[in-house]
Scaffold this active site. Structure first.
Site, PDB file in Angstrom:
ATOM      1  CG  HIS A   1      -2.031  -1.653   5.966  1.00  0.00           C
ATOM      2  ND1 HIS A   1      -2.998  -1.742   6.953  1.00  0.00           N
ATOM      3  CD2 HIS A   1      -0.859  -1.973   6.563  1.00  0.00           C
ATOM      4  CE1 HIS A   1      -2.422  -2.093   8.098  1.00  0.00           C
ATOM      5  NE2 HIS A   1      -1.115  -2.238   7.892  1.00  0.00           N
TER       6      HIS A   1
ATOM      7  CG  HIS B   1       5.278 -16.436   9.585  1.00  0.00           C
ATOM      8  ND1 HIS B   1       4.275 -15.737  10.206  1.00  0.00           N
ATOM      9  CD2 HIS B   1       6.432 -16.043  10.166  1.00  0.00           C
ATOM     10  CE1 HIS B   1       4.805 -14.954  11.133  1.00  0.00           C
ATOM     11  NE2 HIS B   1       6.116 -15.131  11.133  1.00  0.00           N
TER      12      HIS B   1
ATOM     13  CB  CYS C   1       1.514 -16.194  13.164  1.00  0.00           C
ATOM     14  SG  CYS C   1       1.274 -14.846  11.996  1.00  0.00           S
TER      15      CYS C   1
ATOM     16  CG  HIS D   1       0.304  -6.783   7.386  1.00  0.00           C
ATOM     17  ND1 HIS D   1       1.098  -7.240   8.413  1.00  0.00           N
ATOM     18  CD2 HIS D   1      -0.137  -5.557   7.773  1.00  0.00           C
ATOM     19  CE1 HIS D   1       1.130  -6.331   9.381  1.00  0.00           C
ATOM     20  NE2 HIS D   1       0.397  -5.293   9.019  1.00  0.00           N
TER      21      HIS D   1
ATOM     22  CG  HIS E   1       1.921 -13.178   8.469  1.00  0.00           C
ATOM     23  ND1 HIS E   1       1.773 -14.558   8.571  1.00  0.00           N
ATOM     24  CD2 HIS E   1       1.839 -12.897   7.140  1.00  0.00           C
ATOM     25  CE1 HIS E   1       1.620 -15.076   7.357  1.00  0.00           C
ATOM     26  NE2 HIS E   1       1.648 -14.080   6.473  1.00  0.00           N
TER      27      HIS E   1
ATOM     28  CG  ASN F   1       2.703   0.217   9.185  1.00  0.00           C
ATOM     29  OD1 ASN F   1       3.141   1.229   8.657  1.00  0.00           O
ATOM     30  ND2 ASN F   1       1.427   0.080   9.531  1.00  0.00           N
TER      31      ASN F   1
ATOM     32  CB  CYS G   1      -0.148 -18.252  10.405  1.00  0.00           C
ATOM     33  SG  CYS G   1       1.444 -17.893   9.619  1.00  0.00           S
TER      34      CYS G   1
END
Ligand code: AMP
Ligand code: ZN
Length: 113
Positions: A101, A46, A4, A99, A97, A86, A7
């Site tokens: 923004h 993760h 990943c 996240h 993974h 997203n 990661c």
């Protein structure tokens, strides 16, 4: 997860520009910024996306949201900011993974989709 991208960034195996880190969260500048400030806030554990939020404990999920606010304050986004996560192909998620923004430093468009 060994293959990943995020990661590997968290582990320091791939370079990034870190802007915030705590026990549960890592935040770094997006390589392709869409706003004057564009930071990615990611849990160190993760999970592919919010669709897999059950894989993370509540402390981790809360820490991610708290970190978004901390990053915005640290970056001086006093006029406001936008947080986007997203999830899946319809949302054009490109890195699997979870996240968030954190976008700011300019007046955002009113549309979100
Ligand atoms: P998403 O499309 O929502 O999955 O967002 C993934 C984001 O990761 C995109 O905005 C990319 O520009 C960003 N990205 C991809 N690779 C890197 C990297 N090595 N360092 C920093 N940001 C990256
Ligand atoms: Zn990962």
């Amino acid at each position: 997860m060994s293959d990943c991208l995020f990661c590997k960034i968290i582990a320091g195996e791939i370079p990034s520009t870190r802007v915030y880190e705590d026990e549960l969260v890592f935040a770094f500048r997006d390589i392709n910024p869409m706003a004057p400030t564009h930071v990615l806030v990611v849990p160190k554990a993760h999970a592919a996306s919010l669709a897999e939020a059950d894989a993370l404990d509540d402390r981790t999920l809360a820490a991610c949201l708290r970190a978004c606010g901390k990053v915005a304050a640290q970056e001086g986004l006093t006029g406001g900011f936008r947080v986007v996560s997203n999830c899946g192909s319809d949302a054009c998620q490109s890195v699997p993974h979870l996240h968030f923004h954190v976008l700011g430093g300019k007046k955002m468009s009113e549309g979100m989709a």
